[in-house]
Design a protein around this motif. Sequence first.
Motif, mmCIF file in Angstrom:
data_model
loop_
_atom_site.group_PDB
_atom_site.id
_atom_site.type_symbol
_atom_site.label_atom_id
_atom_site.label_comp_id
_atom_site.label_asym_id
_atom_site.label_seq_id
_atom_site.Cartn_x
_atom_site.Cartn_y
_atom_site.Cartn_z
ATOM 1 N N UNK A 431 0.842 -1.182 0.000
ATOM 2 C CA UNK A 431 0.000 0.000 0.000
ATOM 3 C C UNK A 431 0.885 1.242 0.000
ATOM 4 N N UNK A 432 0.504 2.247 -0.778
ATOM 5 C CA UNK A 432 1.359 3.405 -0.991
ATOM 6 C C UNK A 432 0.499 4.643 -1.151
ATOM 7 N N UNK A 433 1.152 5.794 -1.261
ATOM 8 C CA UNK A 433 0.432 7.060 -1.387
ATOM 9 C C UNK A 433 0.751 7.810 -2.667
ATOM 10 N N UNK A 434 1.990 7.704 -3.158
ATOM 11 C CA UNK A 434 2.429 8.615 -4.213
ATOM 12 C C UNK A 434 2.905 7.889 -5.471
ATOM 13 N N UNK A 435 2.470 8.427 -6.600
ATOM 14 C CA UNK A 435 2.975 7.994 -7.901
ATOM 15 C C UNK A 435 3.484 9.225 -8.633
ATOM 16 N N UNK A 436 4.546 9.054 -9.395
ATOM 17 C CA UNK A 436 5.138 10.134 -10.173
ATOM 18 C C UNK A 436 5.037 9.749 -11.644
ATOM 19 N N UNK A 437 4.698 10.710 -12.483
ATOM 20 C CA UNK A 437 4.523 10.369 -13.883
ATOM 21 C C UNK A 437 4.896 11.503 -14.812
ATOM 22 N N UNK A 438 4.957 11.151 -16.085
ATOM 23 C CA UNK A 438 5.183 12.120 -17.150
ATOM 24 C C UNK A 438 3.820 12.574 -17.653
ATOM 25 N N UNK A 439 3.605 13.874 -17.665
ATOM 26 C CA UNK A 439 2.350 14.407 -18.164
ATOM 27 C C UNK A 439 2.385 14.535 -19.672
ATOM 28 N N UNK A 440 1.441 13.881 -20.348
ATOM 29 C CA UNK A 440 1.341 13.966 -21.810
ATOM 30 C C UNK A 440 0.158 14.865 -22.160
ATOM 31 N N UNK A 441 0.442 15.932 -22.877
ATOM 32 C CA UNK A 441 -0.572 16.879 -23.332
ATOM 33 C C UNK A 441 -0.826 16.586 -24.803
ATOM 34 N N UNK A 442 -1.927 15.848 -25.099
ATOM 35 C CA UNK A 442 -2.182 15.401 -26.471
ATOM 36 C C UNK A 442 -0.968 14.658 -27.031
ATOM 37 N N UNK A 444 2.098 14.892 -26.238
ATOM 38 C CA UNK A 444 3.368 15.619 -26.141
ATOM 39 C C UNK A 444 3.766 15.723 -24.665
ATOM 40 N N UNK A 445 4.976 15.260 -24.286
ATOM 41 C CA UNK A 445 5.392 15.312 -22.871
ATOM 42 C C UNK A 445 5.781 16.727 -22.474
ATOM 43 N N UNK A 446 5.012 17.329 -21.565
ATOM 44 C CA UNK A 446 5.322 18.719 -21.222
ATOM 45 C C UNK A 446 5.295 19.025 -19.733
ATOM 46 N N UNK A 447 5.211 18.008 -18.860
ATOM 47 C CA UNK A 447 5.234 18.279 -17.431
ATOM 48 C C UNK A 447 5.550 17.005 -16.661
ATOM 49 N N UNK A 448 5.925 17.179 -15.419
ATOM 50 C CA UNK A 448 6.149 16.074 -14.482
ATOM 51 C C UNK A 448 5.109 16.207 -13.381
ATOM 52 N N UNK A 449 4.493 15.104 -13.023
ATOM 53 C CA UNK A 449 3.339 15.146 -12.122
ATOM 54 C C UNK A 449 3.546 14.201 -10.946
ATOM 55 N N UNK A 450 3.117 14.654 -9.793
ATOM 56 C CA UNK A 450 3.028 13.813 -8.599
ATOM 57 C C UNK A 450 1.552 13.628 -8.276
ATOM 58 N N UNK A 451 1.127 12.364 -8.174
ATOM 59 C CA UNK A 451 -0.266 12.043 -7.894
ATOM 60 C C UNK A 451 -0.364 11.352 -6.544
ATOM 61 N N UNK A 452 -1.181 11.919 -5.653
ATOM 62 C CA UNK A 452 -1.503 11.258 -4.393
ATOM 63 C C UNK A 452 -2.665 10.312 -4.671
ATOM 64 N N UNK A 453 -2.421 9.008 -4.674
ATOM 65 C CA UNK A 453 -3.450 8.046 -5.062
ATOM 66 C C UNK A 453 -4.505 7.862 -3.982
ATOM 67 N N UNK A 480 12.661 7.442 5.763
ATOM 68 C CA UNK A 480 11.525 6.617 6.183
ATOM 69 C C UNK A 480 10.232 7.078 5.515
ATOM 70 N N UNK A 481 10.125 8.358 5.201
ATOM 71 C CA UNK A 481 8.928 8.845 4.526
ATOM 72 C C UNK A 481 8.957 8.431 3.053
ATOM 73 N N UNK A 482 7.786 8.082 2.539
ATOM 74 C CA UNK A 482 7.680 7.537 1.191
ATOM 75 C C UNK A 482 8.198 8.482 0.114
ATOM 76 N N UNK A 483 7.961 9.786 0.274
ATOM 77 C CA UNK A 483 8.358 10.733 -0.781
ATOM 78 C C UNK A 483 9.604 11.531 -0.430
ATOM 79 N N UNK A 484 10.396 11.037 0.524
ATOM 80 C CA UNK A 484 11.651 11.691 0.881
ATOM 81 C C UNK A 484 12.713 11.271 -0.134
#
Length: 536
Positions: A431-442, A444-453, A480-484
Amino acid sequence: MVSRVEHPAAGYRKIFDTVEELNEPIPAEISGVLPPWLQGSLLRMGPGLFEVGDEPFHHLFDGQAIIHKFDLKDGQVTYHRKFIRTDAYIRAMTENRVVITEFGTAAYPDPCKNIFSRFFTYFKGIEVTDNCMVNIYPIGEDFYAVTETNYITKVDPDTLETVKKVDLCKYVSVNGVTAHPHTEADGTIYNIGNCFGKNMSLAYNIVKIPPAQKDESDPVEKSQVVLQLPSSERLKPSYVHSFGMTSNYFVFVEQPVKINLLKFLSAWSVRGTTYMDCFESNESMGTWFHLATKNPADYLKNHKFRTSAFNVFHHINTYEEEGFVVVDLCTWKGHDFVYNYLYLANLRKEWEEVKRAAVKAPQPEVRRYVLPLDVHREERGKNLVSLSYTTATAVLHSDGTIWLEPEVLFSGPRQAFEFPQINYSQCSGKKYSFAYGLGLNHFIPDRIVKLNVQTKETRAWQEDDCYPSEPLFVPTPGATKEDDGVLLSIVVKPGAERPGFLLVLDAVELKELARAEVNTIIPVTLHGMFRPKPSS
């Protein structure tokens, strides 16, 4: 997470341009402050050669494999890249033409050969590409660049030299494996691939590769198939790009994007046929979730999970809780194959045309599915999911199938959260809290995103005229913290004095800590890894 940035200047085209390899590493100019503990190498794979002579490659996944490396050492950063000396690359460079058929580009017979030689070429069998441009990962003490065929290529992570080509078919019964294996803490690797057996039988085999051996023998040679999963169609396997794994279970999502096996086996006797020509969609099957136990490995054939049609390429994470298996995925609605929209001609269009084309493509969503482990016949018609924090449902039907409906964790108009990463060492299969991804705008990769699931909140890093790549999470030592930790991404900023740079973000707030800029364009990269500096 809706993109604030439009791209009328079409600078994104530069990430689909051919580049030359470098003779030696070049120094980067650093701004900001690199964490002193961040020591090691960022290794990335992607296409770097988009045409040979007068012949262009047509699909994003056709460009010839090039390996990139940013070295971080004692506050200094260098960048290096080399083409992998695959058979596909060497022969293309030798003959100045496309010699081996790639994902979306057909190889034609040598025009210098006579008609009898060409005829023989048609019928000498399928020549599978070894163009390992998708990912790189360690097996034992070695590192392999990979695609999705049966060939993997051993490389030297220090010099980037190509060492040798390895055929997995020599050791296990598979016709190819994914570029997204799972690795346990001891180095044991699990992967999945199609297997075409006797009498045209078809299955999906889960392969286990042991960790580094005490006798220094090659772990690849000790690979074994530990589990076989059935195919819903005898001659049409589903395309598989990744799979889920927990401490006790494997999850395989069988999607409606199919490989027509008869067409595939006959394709190389037909002039101009590619891998893409062998894909088709089953409009009626929907999507099936297959569940199997891990130790001992056993297919749970009585657990028949089904849902509506979608494409899936990347699993985010899979975990168990209170008698359920939770599966988080990056999905694309419907049965239309997303790869149909990734031809280079589409990606290089003017921005308004790119957007118009993307509107026709499946809509991306991040979804959570929940699979109940304990199913009783008398529970037909009611929601079997009792986890308090999700709206995902599972309902037993009279035919014995369990119909799944997802919880949507993120959805935006033509805004995809893709190429997902997590704190793998701490959270894979848990079980986890955070996912990191590449944001695709149509697309085209134009941002980096952190999603709290858990809360569905998002944060984003974005900058005008910048095109990042998959963000890799590197944990702070002893955290110890997940996003450290930090996120590492290769970013291209066309038109800048130093148009390529390594971006280092604080993984908590997505604030920039540093960037290491180099005076060279860097083409699109797909996947990779961070190799920490060995402790002395």
